[in-house]
Motif scaffolding. Structure first.
Motif, mmCIF file in Angstrom:
data_model
loop_
_atom_site.group_PDB
_atom_site.id
_atom_site.type_symbol
_atom_site.label_atom_id
_atom_site.label_comp_id
_atom_site.label_asym_id
_atom_site.label_seq_id
_atom_site.Cartn_x
_atom_site.Cartn_y
_atom_site.Cartn_z
ATOM 1 N N ASP A 117 1.343 -41.067 -0.283
ATOM 2 C CA ASP A 117 -0.001 -41.622 -0.394
ATOM 3 C C ASP A 117 -0.219 -42.653 0.725
ATOM 4 N N ARG A 159 2.065 -39.942 -4.544
ATOM 5 C CA ARG A 159 1.239 -39.650 -5.716
ATOM 6 C C ARG A 159 1.765 -38.352 -6.310
ATOM 7 N N PHE A 191 2.371 -42.898 -9.493
ATOM 8 C CA PHE A 191 2.960 -43.201 -8.205
ATOM 9 C C PHE A 191 4.472 -43.327 -8.348
#
Length: 284
Positions: free
Chosen positions: A192, A175, A157
């Motif tokens: 994300d 992501r 991340f």
């Protein structure tokens, strides 16, 4: 787009340990190609790369010629110089409450592809601030995004924060997954949705109002974010030259600039600044 160019730079320049996913196992790359980005009830998917691993040297040159327009333009594009040109094409799609801005960027760098570690993208926690076109961006790799976040061994991340023309603040968490093959490296990214309302790393934007030396910020709003990938491909008849193609799409809410292409007009300047910065780093 700036975040993706920064990602390319990190992948080229920084070493790190850990396994990289193969392209077939790169779920983020598959996602930006097959699912795309949905904003205002409409979806946009990224096209596949123009340069594929199974192309011959002649086919690579033909693709370059179709992009650049002539053999002379190709030679300029491949010139081993910090100031060598790049190719940028942009497209806008108006949707409910926003504009989806997308683009394709092509340029060349001088580097041995075999020395590029795709896991190097995750080799440090921060890339440091990047400023271009009266905008500022910072990118931070999250070692621990917190409890309740569903991750995977082949993806990480990355949180980015931006200040746009001193009028808009924006942050999002993506992501990101890196892959490699014999002749290419791919870095793919998508915002994300798990982080939409995250306490520490949310997907949100806000207005900035300046009055003299002071400023105030508006109420944060959820941000739809964006998708993108960068593919670095070895030029087969000149192995020390790597072709970079970057495809991206992101949401620009109408509330940012009332739908005017103010931000869009800065893309070429940002690309030039970041590409030259990357080339200068490689030349060292």
């Amino acid at each position: 787009m700036t975040g993706m160019i920064v990602s390319v730079g990190l992948a080229v320049m920084i070493g790190a340990d850990g396994p990289a996913a193969s392209l077939e196992a790169n779920a983020v790359y598959a996602s930006v190609r097959e699912e795309g980005l949905t904003v205002g009830g409409q979806s946009i998917r990224l096209d596949g790369p123009r340069f594929t691993d199974d192309q011959t040297a002649q086919e690579q040159r033909e693709t370059l010629r179709s992009l650049a327009g002539s053999d002379r333009a190709v030679e300029g594009l491949l010139r081993p110089s910090v100031t060598a040109p790049f190719l940028l094409s942009l497209e806008d799609r108006t949707v409910d409450g926003a504009t989806i801005r997308s683009g394709d960027l092509f340029f060349a760098i001088q580097v041995d592809l075999d020395t590029i570690d795709p896991d190097a993208l995750f080799g440090q926690e921060e890339s440091g601030p990047v400023e271009a076109g009266n905008m500022r961006f910072e990118v931070q790799v999250l070692d621990d995004p917190g409890e309740g976040i569903d991750g995977s061994a082949s993806a990480r991340f990355v949180h980015s924060t931006g200040r746009l023309l001193d009028r808009i603040g924006v942050e999002s968490t993506a992501r990101v997954s890196a892959s490699r093959s014999t002749d290419s490296v791919v870095v793919a990214s998508r915002t994300d949705r798990q982080f939409d309302d995250h306490e520490q790393w949310p997907n949100r934007w806000w207005t900035i109002e300046r009055q003299g030396t002071s400023e105030s910020t508006g109420t944060p709003e959820r941000y739809a974010g964006g998708i993108g990938y960068a593919k670095l491909t070895r030029l087969k008849d000149d192995p020390k030259t790597v072709l970079v193609e970057l495809r991206f799409a992101f949401a620009e809410p109408n509330a940012w600039f009332n739908g005017a292409p103010i931000l869009r007009s800065k893309f070429s300047l940002i690309a030039q600044d970041q590409i030259r910065r990357l080339r200068r780093e490689l030349s060292r």
